[in-house]
Design a protein around this motif. Structure first.
Motif, short mmCIF file in Angstrom:
data_model
loop_
_atom_site.label_atom_id
_atom_site.label_comp_id
_atom_site.label_asym_id
_atom_site.label_seq_id
_atom_site.Cartn_x
_atom_site.Cartn_y
_atom_site.Cartn_z
N PHE A 19 -25.05 10.09 43.60
CA PHE A 19 -24.02 11.03 43.13
C PHE A 19 -22.63 10.47 43.36
O PHE A 19 -21.74 10.59 42.52
CB PHE A 19 -24.18 12.38 43.83
CG PHE A 19 -23.15 13.38 43.46
CD1 PHE A 19 -23.22 14.07 42.26
CD2 PHE A 19 -22.06 13.63 44.30
CE1 PHE A 19 -22.26 14.98 41.91
CE2 PHE A 19 -21.09 14.54 43.95
CZ PHE A 19 -21.20 15.23 42.75
N ARG A 20 -22.44 9.78 44.55
CA ARG A 20 -21.16 9.19 44.88
C ARG A 20 -20.81 8.08 43.90
O ARG A 20 -19.67 7.96 43.45
CB ARG A 20 -21.19 8.67 46.32
CG ARG A 20 -19.84 8.20 46.82
CD ARG A 20 -19.81 8.03 48.34
NE ARG A 20 -20.97 7.31 48.83
CZ ARG A 20 -21.97 7.86 49.53
NH1 ARG A 20 -21.92 9.17 49.80
NH2 ARG A 20 -22.99 7.15 49.97
N PHE A 23 -19.86 9.75 40.57
CA PHE A 23 -18.56 10.41 40.66
C PHE A 23 -17.43 9.40 40.64
O PHE A 23 -16.43 9.54 39.92
CB PHE A 23 -18.52 11.26 41.94
CG PHE A 23 -17.28 12.06 42.10
CD1 PHE A 23 -17.08 13.23 41.39
CD2 PHE A 23 -16.27 11.63 42.97
CE1 PHE A 23 -15.93 13.97 41.55
CE2 PHE A 23 -15.12 12.37 43.12
CZ PHE A 23 -14.95 13.54 42.42
N PHE A 26 -17.15 7.89 37.23
CA PHE A 26 -16.51 8.80 36.26
C PHE A 26 -14.98 8.73 36.35
O PHE A 26 -14.28 8.54 35.36
CB PHE A 26 -17.02 10.21 36.48
CG PHE A 26 -16.32 11.23 35.63
CD1 PHE A 26 -16.62 11.35 34.29
CD2 PHE A 26 -15.36 12.07 36.18
CE1 PHE A 26 -15.97 12.29 33.52
CE2 PHE A 26 -14.72 13.00 35.41
CZ PHE A 26 -15.02 13.11 34.07
N PHE A 27 -14.48 8.86 37.56
CA PHE A 27 -13.03 8.85 37.74
C PHE A 27 -12.45 7.47 37.47
O PHE A 27 -11.33 7.33 36.99
CB PHE A 27 -12.65 9.33 39.13
CG PHE A 27 -12.66 10.82 39.26
CD1 PHE A 27 -11.60 11.59 38.80
CD2 PHE A 27 -13.75 11.47 39.82
CE1 PHE A 27 -11.61 12.96 38.92
CE2 PHE A 27 -13.77 12.84 39.92
CZ PHE A 27 -12.71 13.60 39.46
#
Length: 341
Positions: A19-20, A23, A26-27
Motif C-alpha cells: 500500500f505504501r 501511495f 501515486f503521488f
C-alpha cells in the motif's frame, strides 16, 4: 495458534508495504505530471518580427505560460466586448420601444383630454337643462357641504381655472368635481321620476289619449255648434266624430275604468260607456262591434271595439264623448295630455 498469528502478521506487513509503495507511486506520478506541465509552460519561445524593409529585426523571448495567459486574456476581452455590445443593442431596441410607447401614451392622453373637454361641455348643457327643469317643477337641488362639491348646485367652480392644478392632475381634479356634482344631482332626478310616476298614474285615470290608434285619424266633426248631418239644422254636437275613412279600426279605452253599459242604441248604434275615477265617463258610439262586457274593468289603451257605421250615421266613424258628472265637456281638451302614450 501461534503459527497462524505469525502468518497474519507477515501478511499485514506485506499489505502495508505494498500500500505504501502504491501511495508513494501515486503521488510521485502526480508530481511528475505537474513537473512536465511546468516544463511545458516554462518552455522558452523566441518570437521574431522581420520587417519588409531593411530595418532591424525585432525579436523577444517568452514562454508558453505567458503566451497562453495572453491568449486567454485576449479571448476574454473580445468575448466581453461582444457580450456587452449585444446587450447594448438590446438596450437600445428596448429604449426605442419604450419611446414609441411613450409617444402612443402621450397621444392617448391628448385624446383623453379632448374627450374630457367634450364631457365638460356636455356637463354644462346638462347642468343648465337640469336647473331649468328643477325650477319649473319647484324642486331645490341639494347642496353638498363637502369641499369637492359645487356651491349652489352650479358648475361654475368646476369650470374655473385653478392655478395649483396642472396637466393630468387638473383632469383628475375636474373629474372628481363632476362626480361629486352628479352624486348631488341623483336625489332631485329621483324626485322627478317619482313625480312623473305619480302623474302617469293620474293620466291613466283620465281620458287623455286618442280613442283610435291610427295615424290617419282625423276629426270629421268638432265639439260644439254644428249643422246636423242628416236634418240640416244647427245643434250642439256633444262629442267628437273621428274617422279613418273605413270601418274596422280598433277603438281603445281612453282611460282605465269599468264598463257600465254595452249595447245597441237607435241613435248611437253599438255603444260602450265606461266609468272612470273623478266622476268621469266616456262614450264610444257607432261601433261596428265591441269586445267588452258590462262590469268588466278595462285599462287605458285596451281595445274595446271597432270603428263602424251603426245607428244614425253618414259613414264609418267613431262618436266619442267625455262626461264629468252630468256635464258634457269637450274631449279635445284632454287629448294628447298624456305625453307618455
Amino acid at each position: 495458534m501461534a503459527k497462524n498469528q505469525k502468518v497474519y502478521k507477515q501478511m499485514e506487513k506485506r499489505f502495508a508495504s505494498k500500500f505504501r509503495r502504491v501511495f508513494v507511486g501515486f503521488f510521485k506520478g502526480i508530481g511528475n505530471f505537474f513537473v512536465k506541465i511546468f516544463r511545458i509552460f516554462d518552455s522558452k519561445l523566441t518570437i521574431m518580427i522581420v520587417p519588409h524593409s531593411q530595418s532591424k529585426v525585432i525579436n523577444f523571448q517568452t514562454n508558453v505560460f505567458a503566451l497562453s495567459l495572453g491568449a486567454i486574456i485576449t479571448v476574454g476581452i473580445i468575448s466581453s466586448f461582444l457580450y456587452f455590445n449585444r446587450h447594448s443593442l438590446s438596450a437600445k431596441a428596448e429604449i426605442s420601444h419604450l419611446k414609441n410607447q411613450n409617444r402612443e401614451t402621450l397621444a392617448t392622453l391628448d385624446q383623453l383630454r379632448d374627450e374630457n373637454a367634450n364631457l365638460f361641455q356636455s356637463a354644462k348643457r346638462f347642468q343648465s337643462s337640469l336647473s331649468q327643469s328643477l325650477s319649473l317643477l319647484g324642486i331645490s337641488q341639494a347642496q353638498s357641504t363637502s369641499n369637492s362639491s359645487l356651491n349652489n348646485s352650479d358648475l361654475s367652480s368646476l369650470f374655473s381655472t385653478k392655478d395649483i392644478v396642472n396637466g393630468s392632475a387638473r383632469e383628475i381634479e375636474d373629474i372628481k368635481e363632476l362626480t361629486s356634482y352628479l352624486e348631488d344631482a341623483v336625489q332631485p332626478i329621483e324626485q322627478i321620476g317619482k313625480m312623473l310616476e305619480t302623474q302617469q298614474n293620474l293620466f291613466s285615470e283620465i281620458p287623455s289619449i286618442w280613442p283610435i290608434r291610427n295615424p290617419n285619424t282625423h276629426i270629421s266633426m268638432a265639439f260644439g255648434p254644428n249643422l246636423h248631418p242628416t236634418k240640416g239644422y244647427w245643434y250642439i254636437h256633444k262629442g267628437l266624430d273621428l274617422s279613418t275613412w273605413r270601418s274596422g279600426d280598433p277603438v281603445v279605452a281612453t282611460a282605465s275604468g269599468q264598463v257600465v253599459n254595452v249595447g245597441y242604441d237607435v241613435n248611437f248604434g253599438n255603444c260602450v260607456i265606461i266609468k272612470h275615477k273623478h266622476g268621469m265617463y266616456t262614450r264610444y258610439a257607432h261601433l261596428n262591434s265591441y269586445r267588452v262586457k258590462r262590469g268588466e274593468n278595462v285599462s287605458q289603451g285596451q281595445v274595446i271595439g271597432y270603428v263602424g257605421n251603426t245607428g244614425i250615421s253618414t259613414g264609418p266613424h267613431l262618436h266619442y264623448e267625455v262626461h264629468i258628472g252630468s256635464d258634457v265637456v269637450d274631449p279635445g281638451k284632454y287629448l294628447n295630455v298624456n305625453l307618455f302614450k
